[in-house]
Scaffold this motif. Structure first.
Motif, PDB file in Angstrom:
ATOM      1  N   LEU A   1      -4.824   4.898  10.293  1.00  0.00           N
ATOM      2  CA  LEU A   1      -5.394   5.261  11.590  1.00  0.00           C
ATOM      3  C   LEU A   1      -4.771   4.424  12.709  1.00  0.00           C
ATOM      4  CD1 LEU A   1      -9.193   5.704  10.733  1.00  0.00           C
ATOM      5  CD2 LEU A   1      -7.501   7.483  11.126  1.00  0.00           C
ATOM      6  N   GLY A   2      -4.473   3.178  12.389  1.00  0.00           N
ATOM      7  CA  GLY A   2      -3.858   2.294  13.385  1.00  0.00           C
ATOM      8  C   GLY A   2      -2.489   2.783  13.823  1.00  0.00           C
ATOM      9  N   VAL A   3      -1.692   3.223  12.854  1.00  0.00           N
ATOM     10  CA  VAL A   3      -0.366   3.772  13.167  1.00  0.00           C
ATOM     11  C   VAL A   3      -0.508   4.977  14.113  1.00  0.00           C
ATOM     12  CG1 VAL A   3       1.521   5.131  12.145  1.00  0.00           C
ATOM     13  CG2 VAL A   3       0.855   2.958  11.121  1.00  0.00           C
ATOM     14  N   GLN A   4      -1.475   5.806  13.815  1.00  0.00           N
ATOM     15  CA  GLN A   4      -1.691   6.996  14.655  1.00  0.00           C
ATOM     16  C   GLN A   4      -2.206   6.612  16.039  1.00  0.00           C
ATOM     17  OE1 GLN A   4      -3.447  10.502  12.392  1.00  0.00           O
ATOM     18  NE2 GLN A   4      -3.495   8.950  10.807  1.00  0.00           N
TER      19      GLN A   4
ATOM     20  N   GLY B   1       1.025   7.904   8.898  1.00  0.00           N
ATOM     21  CA  GLY B   1      -0.431   7.894   9.072  1.00  0.00           C
ATOM     22  C   GLY B   1      -1.210   8.561   7.953  1.00  0.00           C
ATOM     23  N   PRO B   2      -1.088   9.890   7.804  1.00  0.00           N
ATOM     24  CA  PRO B   2      -1.867  10.577   6.766  1.00  0.00           C
ATOM     25  C   PRO B   2      -1.601  10.070   5.352  1.00  0.00           C
ATOM     26  CG  PRO B   2      -1.030  12.150   8.355  1.00  0.00           C
ATOM     27  CD  PRO B   2      -0.368  10.841   8.663  1.00  0.00           C
ATOM     28  N   PRO B   3      -0.349   9.773   4.953  1.00  0.00           N
ATOM     29  CA  PRO B   3      -0.159   9.224   3.608  1.00  0.00           C
ATOM     30  C   PRO B   3      -0.886   7.903   3.391  1.00  0.00           C
ATOM     31  CG  PRO B   3       1.928   9.993   4.457  1.00  0.00           C
ATOM     32  CD  PRO B   3       0.962  10.045   5.592  1.00  0.00           C
TER      33      PRO B   3
ATOM     34  N   LYS C   1     -12.828  -5.749  -4.159  1.00  0.00           N
ATOM     35  CA  LYS C   1     -11.470  -6.030  -3.667  1.00  0.00           C
ATOM     36  C   LYS C   1     -10.704  -4.715  -3.476  1.00  0.00           C
ATOM     37  CE  LYS C   1      -8.965 -10.187  -4.930  1.00  0.00           C
ATOM     38  NZ  LYS C   1      -8.375 -10.927  -6.042  1.00  0.00           N
ATOM     39  N   LYS C   2     -10.818  -3.818  -4.460  1.00  0.00           N
ATOM     40  CA  LYS C   2     -10.085  -2.544  -4.402  1.00  0.00           C
ATOM     41  C   LYS C   2     -10.583  -1.700  -3.242  1.00  0.00           C
ATOM     42  CE  LYS C   2      -8.634  -2.015  -9.193  1.00  0.00           C
ATOM     43  NZ  LYS C   2      -8.885  -1.392 -10.476  1.00  0.00           N
ATOM     44  N   ILE C   3     -11.902  -1.705  -3.041  1.00  0.00           N
ATOM     45  CA  ILE C   3     -12.452  -0.912  -1.937  1.00  0.00           C
ATOM     46  C   ILE C   3     -11.970  -1.481  -0.603  1.00  0.00           C
ATOM     47  CG2 ILE C   3     -14.584  -0.275  -0.728  1.00  0.00           C
ATOM     48  CD1 ILE C   3     -15.915  -0.027  -3.473  1.00  0.00           C
ATOM     49  N   ARG C   4     -11.901  -2.801  -0.527  1.00  0.00           N
ATOM     50  CA  ARG C   4     -11.407  -3.423   0.723  1.00  0.00           C
ATOM     51  C   ARG C   4      -9.938  -3.106   0.941  1.00  0.00           C
ATOM     52  NH1 ARG C   4     -15.040  -8.873   0.660  1.00  0.00           N
ATOM     53  NH2 ARG C   4     -16.740  -7.938   1.844  1.00  0.00           N
ATOM     54  N   ARG C   5      -9.165  -3.063  -0.146  1.00  0.00           N
ATOM     55  CA  ARG C   5      -7.748  -2.675  -0.014  1.00  0.00           C
ATOM     56  C   ARG C   5      -7.659  -1.236   0.474  1.00  0.00           C
ATOM     57  NH1 ARG C   5      -5.667  -4.797  -5.566  1.00  0.00           N
ATOM     58  NH2 ARG C   5      -5.795  -7.011  -5.131  1.00  0.00           N
ATOM     59  N   ALA C   6      -8.538  -0.380  -0.069  1.00  0.00           N
ATOM     60  CA  ALA C   6      -8.554   1.021   0.366  1.00  0.00           C
ATOM     61  C   ALA C   6      -8.872   1.103   1.852  1.00  0.00           C
ATOM     62  CB  ALA C   6      -9.587   1.807  -0.446  1.00  0.00           C
ATOM     63  N   ALA C   7      -9.815   0.280   2.292  1.00  0.00           N
ATOM     64  CA  ALA C   7     -10.186   0.266   3.713  1.00  0.00           C
ATOM     65  C   ALA C   7      -9.006  -0.194   4.566  1.00  0.00           C
ATOM     66  CB  ALA C   7     -11.387  -0.646   3.936  1.00  0.00           C
ATOM     67  N   VAL C   8      -8.272  -1.180   4.069  1.00  0.00           N
ATOM     68  CA  VAL C   8      -7.105  -1.669   4.816  1.00  0.00           C
ATOM     69  C   VAL C   8      -6.071  -0.553   4.957  1.00  0.00           C
ATOM     70  CG1 VAL C   8      -5.101  -3.211   4.687  1.00  0.00           C
ATOM     71  CG2 VAL C   8      -7.385  -4.108   4.266  1.00  0.00           C
ATOM     72  N   LEU C   9      -5.824   0.162   3.873  1.00  0.00           N
ATOM     73  CA  LEU C   9      -4.833   1.257   3.930  1.00  0.00           C
ATOM     74  C   LEU C   9      -5.282   2.346   4.902  1.00  0.00           C
ATOM     75  CD1 LEU C   9      -3.782   1.664   0.175  1.00  0.00           C
ATOM     76  CD2 LEU C   9      -2.362   0.851   2.059  1.00  0.00           C
ATOM     77  N   ALA C  10      -6.543   2.736   4.792  1.00  0.00           N
ATOM     78  CA  ALA C  10      -7.061   3.777   5.694  1.00  0.00           C
ATOM     79  C   ALA C  10      -6.997   3.294   7.141  1.00  0.00           C
ATOM     80  CB  ALA C  10      -8.486   4.153   5.311  1.00  0.00           C
ATOM     81  N   GLY C  11      -7.367   2.031   7.335  1.00  0.00           N
ATOM     82  CA  GLY C  11      -7.323   1.469   8.685  1.00  0.00           C
ATOM     83  C   GLY C  11      -5.907   1.413   9.239  1.00  0.00           C
ATOM     84  N   LEU C  12      -4.952   1.056   8.365  1.00  0.00           N
ATOM     85  CA  LEU C  12      -3.550   1.015   8.791  1.00  0.00           C
ATOM     86  C   LEU C  12      -3.066   2.411   9.179  1.00  0.00           C
ATOM     87  CD1 LEU C  12      -1.696  -1.418   6.350  1.00  0.00           C
ATOM     88  CD2 LEU C  12      -1.692  -1.509   8.839  1.00  0.00           C
TER      89      LEU C  12
ATOM     90  N   PRO D   1     -11.388   9.501   7.967  1.00  0.00           N
ATOM     91  CA  PRO D   1      -9.991   9.250   8.325  1.00  0.00           C
ATOM     92  C   PRO D   1      -9.083  10.465   8.119  1.00  0.00           C
ATOM     93  CG  PRO D   1     -10.843   7.404   7.079  1.00  0.00           C
ATOM     94  CD  PRO D   1     -11.868   8.487   7.004  1.00  0.00           C
ATOM     95  N   LEU D   2      -9.337  11.217   7.031  1.00  0.00           N
ATOM     96  CA  LEU D   2      -8.509  12.417   6.797  1.00  0.00           C
ATOM     97  C   LEU D   2      -8.719  13.443   7.898  1.00  0.00           C
ATOM     98  CD1 LEU D   2      -8.341  13.462   3.037  1.00  0.00           C
ATOM     99  CD2 LEU D   2      -6.479  12.982   4.603  1.00  0.00           C
ATOM    100  N   LEU D   3      -9.968  13.624   8.266  1.00  0.00           N
ATOM    101  CA  LEU D   3     -10.303  14.582   9.331  1.00  0.00           C
ATOM    102  C   LEU D   3      -9.644  14.182  10.640  1.00  0.00           C
ATOM    103  CD1 LEU D   3     -12.203  16.978   8.820  1.00  0.00           C
ATOM    104  CD2 LEU D   3     -13.932  15.787  10.135  1.00  0.00           C
TER     105      LEU D   3
END
Lengths: 68, 201
Positions: free
Chosen positions: A21-24, A43-45, A8-19, B45-47
């Motif tokens: 990148l999505g914003v960018q 984006g980066p945060p 679940k935590k890894i999927r949440r991490a993926a959602v945050l990373a995806g968001l 993603p960071l890159l």
């Protein structure tokens, strides 16, 4: 071996990373001074938060297993 | 819009993150899988973000970027006025500055933190555009420093040998006499309003 909580935590991490990148991506498609600033501020945060969440999840899992 | 390569890279990055979202359970159970997750959820993603921000900062120095706000339209037009004494027009029309970054060439200090200050001022511009409101008269935040002119003109023969410059060279270098005390017109707005343009038609 993974636990459902870890997954679940890894999927949440993926959602945050995806968001992040999505914003960018949205900013890249509609490039204005305001969208550039928004993408730089959000984006980066979000990406970093996702990465940190992933690392914390893995660390906790390894600690529980006595690997660390 | 940013270049296609940047957009494609972001789309691929999102696709990879989505793939890892669905494969998280399978991957997290193995060491190699965790390394793949580390690469896909953090490193990549960071890159991509760093590349995006870096390109964005470079783009934010472009003339197109500055002129994208409506309040800068007249200043953009002032590059084409038919006045050889107007600094912006003279520099632009004679290709004395890069046309891709004509605004930034002059409105950026060349000291150590010149870039940083220019970008921070950009934030103020965006704040004014969207929140505080654009002032009726757009002015510089501080007097224009001679060092910005001297960055290019410093050791130029026309500058040093110019009869008007010779007597006051020390004062110009010291900044105690402003270049703008003689070169008074930076952007000729009167000619912009009168639509007296050069070769812009």
């Amino acid at each position: 071996m993974t636990t459902p909580i870890m997954t679940k935590k890894i999927r949440r991490a993926a959602v945050l990373a995806g968001l992040g990148l999505g914003v960018q991506l949205v900013a890249a498609l509609h490039w204005t001074p305001a969208t550039f600033i928004l993408s730089a501020v959000l984006g980066p945060p979000l990406v970093l938060a996702g990465g940190v969440l992933f690392l914390v999840a893995v660390w906790k899992n390894m600690k529980d297993k006595g690997a660390v | 819009m940013l270049p296609l390569s940047a957009i494609v890279a972001l789309v691929v990055g999102i696709a990879i993150v989505a793939f890892l979202f669905f494969g998280a359970e399978a991957l997290a159970g193995q060491t190699v899988g965790r390394l793949v997750l580390l690469a896909g959820l953090l490193a990549l993603p960071l890159l991509l973000s760093l590349g995006n921000i870096s390109y964005g900062l470079h783009e934010s120095s472009s003339t197109r970027f500055c002129l994208s706000c409506h309040e800068m339209q007249r200043h953009g037009k002032s590059l084409f006025v038919d006045n050889k004494q107007a600094l912006a027009a003279a520099h632009y029309q004679n290709r004395l500055v890069e046309r891709e970054s004509v605004c930034y060439s002059c409105h950026k200090d060349y000291a150590m933190f010149g870039d940083v200050t220019a970008k921070l001022n950009g934030l103020r511009h965006v704040w004014a555009h969207y929140v505080a409101g654009v002032p009726k008269k757009i002015e510089l935040y501080k007097p224009y420093p001679n060092s910005n002119c001297l960055h290019c003109h410093d050791d130029a023969r026309r500058f040093i040998d110019g009869p008007a410059h010779r007597p006051i060279l020390p004062a110009l270098y010291a900044g105690t006499t402003s270049c703008l005390s003689c070169h008074r017109v930076a952007h000729d707005m009167a000619k912009v309003d009168a639509d007296e343009l050069w070769q812009a038609h």
